[in-house]
Design a protein around this motif. Structure first.
Motif, PDB file in Angstrom:
ATOM      1  N   PRO A  69      48.172 -12.095  31.321  1.00  0.00           N
ATOM      2  CA  PRO A  69      47.899 -11.602  29.971  1.00  0.00           C
ATOM      3  C   PRO A  69      46.458 -11.119  29.853  1.00  0.00           C
ATOM      4  CG  PRO A  69      48.887 -13.803  29.887  1.00  0.00           C
ATOM      5  CD  PRO A  69      48.636 -13.461  31.324  1.00  0.00           C
ATOM      6  N   LYS A  70      46.291 -10.085  29.087  1.00  0.00           N
ATOM      7  CA  LYS A  70      44.959  -9.527  28.870  1.00  0.00           C
ATOM      8  C   LYS A  70      44.505  -9.850  27.452  1.00  0.00           C
ATOM      9  CE  LYS A  70      45.807  -5.606  31.879  1.00  0.00           C
ATOM     10  NZ  LYS A  70      45.916  -4.161  31.954  1.00  0.00           N
ATOM     11  N   GLY A  71      43.262 -10.209  27.305  1.00  0.00           N
ATOM     12  CA  GLY A  71      42.690 -10.421  25.991  1.00  0.00           C
ATOM     13  C   GLY A  71      43.061 -11.766  25.378  1.00  0.00           C
ATOM     14  N   THR A  72      42.573 -11.953  24.197  1.00  0.00           N
ATOM     15  CA  THR A  72      42.777 -13.189  23.454  1.00  0.00           C
ATOM     16  C   THR A  72      44.102 -13.136  22.699  1.00  0.00           C
ATOM     17  OG1 THR A  72      40.381 -13.286  23.141  1.00  0.00           O
ATOM     18  CG2 THR A  72      41.717 -14.710  21.742  1.00  0.00           C
ATOM     19  N   LEU A  73      44.779 -14.260  22.640  1.00  0.00           N
ATOM     20  CA  LEU A  73      46.019 -14.350  21.873  1.00  0.00           C
ATOM     21  C   LEU A  73      45.710 -14.199  20.391  1.00  0.00           C
ATOM     22  CD1 LEU A  73      49.050 -15.039  21.564  1.00  0.00           C
ATOM     23  CD2 LEU A  73      48.347 -17.434  21.367  1.00  0.00           C
ATOM     24  N   ARG A  74      46.435 -13.291  19.754  1.00  0.00           N
ATOM     25  CA  ARG A  74      46.305 -13.106  18.311  1.00  0.00           C
ATOM     26  C   ARG A  74      47.663 -13.348  17.682  1.00  0.00           C
ATOM     27  NH1 ARG A  74      44.264  -7.401  17.191  1.00  0.00           N
ATOM     28  NH2 ARG A  74      45.740  -6.968  18.837  1.00  0.00           N
ATOM     29  N   VAL A  75      47.709 -14.219  16.720  1.00  0.00           N
ATOM     30  CA  VAL A  75      48.958 -14.525  16.024  1.00  0.00           C
ATOM     31  C   VAL A  75      48.959 -13.771  14.710  1.00  0.00           C
ATOM     32  CG1 VAL A  75      50.362 -16.339  15.002  1.00  0.00           C
ATOM     33  CG2 VAL A  75      49.067 -16.801  17.102  1.00  0.00           C
ATOM     34  N   HIS A  76      49.995 -12.978  14.503  1.00  0.00           N
ATOM     35  CA  HIS A  76      50.122 -12.197  13.270  1.00  0.00           C
ATOM     36  C   HIS A  76      51.061 -12.946  12.324  1.00  0.00           C
ATOM     37  CE1 HIS A  76      48.084  -8.703  14.973  1.00  0.00           C
ATOM     38  NE2 HIS A  76      48.702  -9.026  16.086  1.00  0.00           N
ATOM     39  N   THR A  77      50.547 -13.339  11.196  1.00  0.00           N
ATOM     40  CA  THR A  77      51.358 -14.113  10.250  1.00  0.00           C
ATOM     41  C   THR A  77      51.765 -13.311   9.026  1.00  0.00           C
ATOM     42  OG1 THR A  77      49.348 -14.949   9.190  1.00  0.00           O
ATOM     43  CG2 THR A  77      50.314 -16.293  10.960  1.00  0.00           C
ATOM     44  N   ARG A  78      51.243 -12.106   8.893  1.00  0.00           N
ATOM     45  CA  ARG A  78      51.582 -11.281   7.742  1.00  0.00           C
ATOM     46  C   ARG A  78      52.821 -10.438   8.082  1.00  0.00           C
ATOM     47  NH1 ARG A  78      47.249  -7.292   6.182  1.00  0.00           N
ATOM     48  NH2 ARG A  78      46.131  -8.879   7.307  1.00  0.00           N
ATOM     49  N   MET A  79      53.986 -11.045   7.944  1.00  0.00           N
ATOM     50  CA  MET A  79      55.254 -10.391   8.263  1.00  0.00           C
ATOM     51  C   MET A  79      55.970 -10.042   6.956  1.00  0.00           C
ATOM     52  SD  MET A  79      55.339 -10.715  11.670  1.00  0.00           S
ATOM     53  CE  MET A  79      56.925 -10.902  12.412  1.00  0.00           C
ATOM     54  N   ASP A  80      56.548  -8.872   6.891  1.00  0.00           N
ATOM     55  CA  ASP A  80      57.339  -8.469   5.725  1.00  0.00           C
ATOM     56  C   ASP A  80      58.800  -8.476   6.147  1.00  0.00           C
ATOM     57  OD1 ASP A  80      58.567  -7.304   3.542  1.00  0.00           O
ATOM     58  OD2 ASP A  80      56.994  -5.807   3.251  1.00  0.00           O
ATOM     59  N   THR A  81      59.517  -9.489   5.731  1.00  0.00           N
ATOM     60  CA  THR A  81      60.905  -9.688   6.177  1.00  0.00           C
ATOM     61  C   THR A  81      61.924  -9.141   5.184  1.00  0.00           C
ATOM     62  OG1 THR A  81      60.917 -11.902   5.194  1.00  0.00           O
ATOM     63  CG2 THR A  81      60.300 -11.727   7.521  1.00  0.00           C
ATOM     64  N   ARG A  82      61.531  -8.199   4.358  1.00  0.00           N
ATOM     65  CA  ARG A  82      62.468  -7.619   3.398  1.00  0.00           C
ATOM     66  C   ARG A  82      63.335  -6.553   4.082  1.00  0.00           C
ATOM     67  NH1 ARG A  82      58.579  -5.893  -1.304  1.00  0.00           N
ATOM     68  NH2 ARG A  82      57.257  -5.478   0.496  1.00  0.00           N
ATOM     69  N   LEU A  83      64.184  -7.035   4.991  1.00  0.00           N
ATOM     70  CA  LEU A  83      65.094  -6.137   5.686  1.00  0.00           C
ATOM     71  C   LEU A  83      66.503  -6.714   5.642  1.00  0.00           C
ATOM     72  CD1 LEU A  83      65.807  -7.127   8.938  1.00  0.00           C
ATOM     73  CD2 LEU A  83      63.348  -6.859   8.974  1.00  0.00           C
TER      74      LEU A  83
END
Length: 170
Positions: A1-15
């Motif tokens: 893996p390259k770079g630092t782990l970034r966790v994205h928590t801003r998910m829009d689940t309106r699908l």
């Protein structure tokens, strides 16, 4: 893996995911879309289509419904119900009509990958609707097979006879 782990928590689940079956009533889908458009709850509609991205060709009103949904800001994504292969919208008349209506191909992504990717992209407040639609076709983390790595679509025996291609061994 390259770079630092970034966790994205801003998910829009309106699908919403809809699996089409033979004889489906597009009026039911119209009601779902219209109801959700009024409340702005629906941001993406994932359609599980037949084979490489087909619907009955007599459903012109359904294609118009999808174009209207896209025009009102709902991302419409075509996925396949098949276990292998992917959606190829530009290869058949109905697929071309879906493309013209603004439907985006999920290519060979699994339904789970589509849901995660769509939620992530919709959660990005720095992207426009058109940018989200475009990014659905690009592999962000290996969820989509590159187009040049996909096998060509199968051709019929009659076509092989006309162009002089040998039939595959049985």
């Amino acid at each position: 893996p390259k770079g630092t782990l970034r966790v994205h928590t801003r998910m829009d689940t309106r699908l919403l995911t809809v699996r089409l079956v033979p004889g489906f009533d597009d009026e039911m889908i119209r009601q779902m879309i219209n109801t959700n458009m009024e409340s702005n709850n629906l941001k993406a509609l994932v359609l599980q289509l037949y084979g490489t991205g087909n619907i009955p060709s007599v459903k012109q009103s359904f294609i118009q419904l999808l174009a209207d949904a896209r025009e009102k800001g709902i991302l419409v994504i075509a996925s396949t119900q098949c276990f292998t292969g992917g959606v190829m919208l530009g290869h058949y008349a109905v697929g071309k009509a879906l493309e013209k209506a603004g439907v985006v191909s999920a290519n060979d992504m699994t339904l789970e990958a589509i849901a995660c990717k769509t939620s992530y992209l919709l959660g990005r407040t720095d992207l426009t609707d058109d940018q989200v639609a475009t990014l659905m076709g690009y592999s962000l983390r290996g969820e989509v097979t590159p187009a040049d790595a996909l096998a060509p679509p199968p051709v019929t025996s009659a076509y092989r006879d006309v162009v002089g291609q040998p039939h595959p061994p049985i």
